[in-house]
Design a protein around this motif. Structure first.
Motif, PDB file in Angstrom:
ATOM      1  N   GLY A  47       0.810  -1.207   0.000  1.00 13.91           N
ATOM      2  CA  GLY A  47       0.000   0.000   0.000  1.00 13.91           C
ATOM      3  C   GLY A  47       0.841   1.253   0.000  1.00 13.91           C
ATOM      4  O   GLY A  47       2.062   1.220  -0.147  1.00 13.91           O
ATOM      5  N   THR A  48       0.149   2.365   0.146  1.00 15.36           N
ATOM      6  CA  THR A  48       0.783   3.679   0.160  1.00 15.36           C
ATOM      7  C   THR A  48       0.748   4.217   1.584  1.00 15.36           C
ATOM      8  O   THR A  48      -0.275   4.142   2.261  1.00 15.36           O
ATOM      9  N   TYR A  49       1.868   4.765   2.023  1.00 15.10           N
ATOM     10  CA  TYR A  49       2.029   5.263   3.383  1.00 15.10           C
ATOM     11  C   TYR A  49       2.437   6.734   3.343  1.00 15.10           C
ATOM     12  O   TYR A  49       3.223   7.145   2.495  1.00 15.10           O
ATOM     13  N   ARG A  50       1.904   7.498   4.289  1.00 17.24           N
ATOM     14  CA  ARG A  50       2.240   8.920   4.423  1.00 17.24           C
ATOM     15  C   ARG A  50       2.652   9.192   5.871  1.00 17.24           C
ATOM     16  O   ARG A  50       2.118   8.585   6.799  1.00 17.24           O
ATOM     17  N   PRO A  51       3.583  10.157   6.059  1.00 19.00           N
ATOM     18  CA  PRO A  51       4.050  10.444   7.429  1.00 19.00           C
ATOM     19  C   PRO A  51       2.993  11.158   8.257  1.00 19.00           C
ATOM     20  O   PRO A  51       2.124  11.847   7.726  1.00 19.00           O
ATOM     21  N   HIS A  52       3.106  10.984   9.577  1.00 15.17           N
ATOM     22  CA  HIS A  52       2.203  11.647  10.521  1.00 15.17           C
ATOM     23  C   HIS A  52       2.627  13.080  10.806  1.00 15.17           C
ATOM     24  O   HIS A  52       1.858  13.847  11.366  1.00 15.17           O
ATOM     25  N   ALA A  53       3.848  13.434  10.484  1.00 12.36           N
ATOM     26  CA  ALA A  53       4.380  14.741  10.854  1.00 12.36           C
ATOM     27  C   ALA A  53       4.808  15.506   9.612  1.00 12.36           C
ATOM     28  O   ALA A  53       4.913  14.944   8.523  1.00 12.36           O
ATOM     29  N   LEU A  54       5.069  16.784   9.799  1.00 18.52           N
ATOM     30  CA  LEU A  54       5.614  17.585   8.705  1.00 18.52           C
ATOM     31  C   LEU A  54       7.010  17.076   8.387  1.00 18.52           C
ATOM     32  O   LEU A  54       7.755  16.643   9.269  1.00 18.52           O
ATOM     33  N   ILE A  55       7.356  17.135   7.130  1.00 18.47           N
ATOM     34  CA  ILE A  55       8.644  16.597   6.713  1.00 18.47           C
ATOM     35  C   ILE A  55       9.530  17.708   6.165  1.00 18.47           C
ATOM     36  O   ILE A  55       9.036  18.694   5.630  1.00 18.47           O
ATOM     37  N   PRO A  56      10.838  17.553   6.283  1.00 18.77           N
ATOM     38  CA  PRO A  56      11.732  18.523   5.656  1.00 18.77           C
ATOM     39  C   PRO A  56      11.673  18.377   4.135  1.00 18.77           C
ATOM     40  O   PRO A  56      11.191  17.373   3.619  1.00 18.77           O
ATOM     41  N   ALA A  57      12.164  19.360   3.420  1.00 16.48           N
ATOM     42  CA  ALA A  57      12.075  19.360   1.954  1.00 16.48           C
ATOM     43  C   ALA A  57      12.702  18.119   1.332  1.00 16.48           C
ATOM     44  O   ALA A  57      12.216  17.607   0.337  1.00 16.48           O
ATOM     45  N   ASN A  58      13.767  17.612   1.921  1.00 20.43           N
ATOM     46  CA  ASN A  58      14.426  16.430   1.352  1.00 20.43           C
ATOM     47  C   ASN A  58      13.928  15.131   1.991  1.00 20.43           C
ATOM     48  O   ASN A  58      14.447  14.069   1.719  1.00 20.43           O
TER      49      ASN A  58
END
Length: 131
Positions: A47-58
């Motif tokens: 499946g597809t997963y997304r982070p729970h927190a804001l991420i840095p640009a890289n």
């Protein structure tokens, strides 16, 4: 004579009954069956997963895991990386082989991935979409 025949008859019934009784046995504990469940064979990890927190640009903004050993991820800048992943010996972690010196290692849990690789996003949890 009749008494001795009856006596012999009852004596033989008693002897046969005593011999046919099953001896008491001590209970034997069943052999321990090893638990062979792990993320690889027990979880629906595709499946597809997304982070729970804001991420840095890289940082990683999305990860897609497919059963045939393929993955793709997208960084915060929009760069898309694809490749093959492999399982560790325990069957609970996947390792994304890519061009970076340090491979990305994720713990695979129920509907989530946790980044174990050292770096700025270490420990970040990615939640499976649709869950």
């Amino acid at each position: 004579m009749k008494k001795s025949i009856f006596f012999c008859f009852f004596l033989s019934v008693f002897v046969f009954a005593a011999c046919s009784a099953t001896p008491e046995t001590s209970p034997v504990a069943p052999a321990a069956v090893p638990d062979i469940h792990n993320a690889r064979n027990a979880l629906d990890y595709e499946g597809t997963y997304r982070p729970h927190a804001l991420i840095p640009a890289n940082g990683l903004s999305e990860i897609e895991i497919r059963a045939e050993g393929r993955y793709s991820y997208t960084t915060g800048t929009g760069a898309k990386v694809t490749g093959n992943f492999r399982w560790d010996d325990s069957g609970s972690r996947i390792i994304l082989d890519h061009a970076a010196e340090i491979p990305l290692v994720f713990f695979v849990g129920e509907n989530h991935l946790k980044l174990l690789s050292k770096g700025p996003q270490e420990g970040l949890v990615f939640q499976k979409e649709g869950m």
